[in-house]
Design a protein around this motif. Structure first.
Motif, PDB file in Angstrom:
ATOM      1  N   ARG A  10       3.083   4.283   6.309  1.00 18.81           N
ATOM      2  CA  ARG A  10       2.328   3.049   6.108  1.00 18.81           C
ATOM      3  C   ARG A  10       2.818   2.445   4.820  1.00 18.81           C
ATOM      4  NH1 ARG A  10      -0.225   7.182   3.978  1.00 18.81           N
ATOM      5  NH2 ARG A  10      -1.609   6.972   2.212  1.00 18.81           N
ATOM      6  N   SER A  27      -0.789   5.015  -2.667  1.00 16.84           N
ATOM      7  CA  SER A  27      -1.724   4.548  -1.656  1.00 16.84           C
ATOM      8  C   SER A  27      -1.352   3.135  -1.258  1.00 16.84           C
ATOM      9  CB  SER A  27      -3.159   4.586  -2.194  1.00 16.84           C
ATOM     10  OG  SER A  27      -4.076   4.210  -1.191  1.00 16.84           O
ATOM     11  N   GLY A  28      -1.880   2.713  -0.129  1.00 13.92           N
ATOM     12  CA  GLY A  28      -1.693   1.336   0.301  1.00 13.92           C
ATOM     13  C   GLY A  28      -2.862   0.488  -0.153  1.00 13.92           C
ATOM     14  N   VAL A  29      -2.645  -0.816  -0.256  1.00 11.28           N
ATOM     15  CA  VAL A  29      -3.727  -1.698  -0.701  1.00 11.28           C
ATOM     16  C   VAL A  29      -4.062  -2.795   0.296  1.00 11.28           C
ATOM     17  CG1 VAL A  29      -3.353  -1.306  -3.161  1.00 11.28           C
ATOM     18  CG2 VAL A  29      -2.193  -3.195  -2.053  1.00 11.28           C
ATOM     19  N   VAL A  32      -5.261  -1.158   5.022  1.00  8.40           N
ATOM     20  CA  VAL A  32      -5.319   0.266   5.362  1.00  8.40           C
ATOM     21  C   VAL A  32      -6.507   0.887   4.639  1.00  8.40           C
ATOM     22  CG1 VAL A  32      -2.843   0.504   5.758  1.00  8.40           C
ATOM     23  CG2 VAL A  32      -3.725   0.879   3.482  1.00  8.40           C
ATOM     24  N   GLY A  34      -8.469   3.815   2.372  1.00  9.68           N
ATOM     25  CA  GLY A  34      -8.155   4.321   1.038  1.00  9.68           C
ATOM     26  C   GLY A  34      -7.662   5.746   1.025  1.00  9.68           C
ATOM     27  N   ARG A  55     -12.183   1.532   2.533  1.00  6.54           N
ATOM     28  CA  ARG A  55     -11.317   0.371   2.373  1.00  6.54           C
ATOM     29  C   ARG A  55     -10.136   0.791   1.514  1.00  6.54           C
ATOM     30  NH1 ARG A  55     -15.246  -4.084   0.338  1.00  6.54           N
ATOM     31  NH2 ARG A  55     -13.355  -5.326   0.372  1.00  6.54           N
ATOM     32  N   GLU A  56      -9.342  -0.158   1.104  1.00  4.98           N
ATOM     33  CA  GLU A  56      -8.117   0.145   0.364  1.00  4.98           C
ATOM     34  C   GLU A  56      -8.398   0.645  -1.052  1.00  4.98           C
ATOM     35  OE1 GLU A  56      -9.253  -4.013  -0.644  1.00  4.98           O
ATOM     36  OE2 GLU A  56      -9.124  -2.936   1.217  1.00  4.98           O
ATOM     37  N   ARG A  58      -7.358   0.395  -4.909  1.00  4.09           N
ATOM     38  CA  ARG A  58      -6.817  -0.729  -5.677  1.00  4.09           C
ATOM     39  C   ARG A  58      -6.155  -0.310  -6.981  1.00  4.09           C
ATOM     40  NH1 ARG A  58     -11.335  -5.398  -4.668  1.00  4.09           N
ATOM     41  NH2 ARG A  58     -10.980  -5.529  -2.426  1.00  4.09           N
ATOM     42  N   GLY A  73     -11.484   1.976  -5.803  1.00  2.00           N
ATOM     43  CA  GLY A  73     -11.615   1.206  -4.576  1.00  2.00           C
ATOM     44  C   GLY A  73     -12.463  -0.019  -4.849  1.00  2.00           C
TER      45      GLY A  73
END
Length: 84
Positions: A10, A27-29, A32, A34, A55-56, A58, A73
């Motif tokens: 991802r 991680s993705g923001v 996707v 968290g 959630r993502e 940050r 997050g």
């Protein structure tokens, strides 16, 4: 140079490197959940995987001793104990 692969491909948009330079977290923001992965840089192996938010994530940061990874997050900041 070492290419470290995610267990679940991802976009990985944010990166934190541990204080000793031997561990890294990503991680993705966007779009996707968290999920955060922590790798040992030398081996490229995943050492820890944690869902820190529905959630993502940050933002990511290691504590100076490298024991905890702080993941921010949209609704909270989670401290993940990496020694566990």
């Amino acid at each position: 140079m070492r290419i470290i692969q995610s267990e679940r491909p991802r976009p990985l948009d944010i990166l934190a490197v541990g204080p000793n330079g031997l561990i890294a977290a990503a991680s993705g923001v966007i779009g996707v959940g968290g999920d955060v992965e922590v790798w040992t840089v030398v081996s490229g192996g995943v050492e820890h995987h944690s869902r820190v938010s529905n959630r993502e994530a940050r933002g990511l940061a290691f504590t100076p001793d490298g024991r905890f990874l702080l993941a921010a997050g949209p609704e909270k900041v989670v401290a993940v104990d990496l020694s566990a």
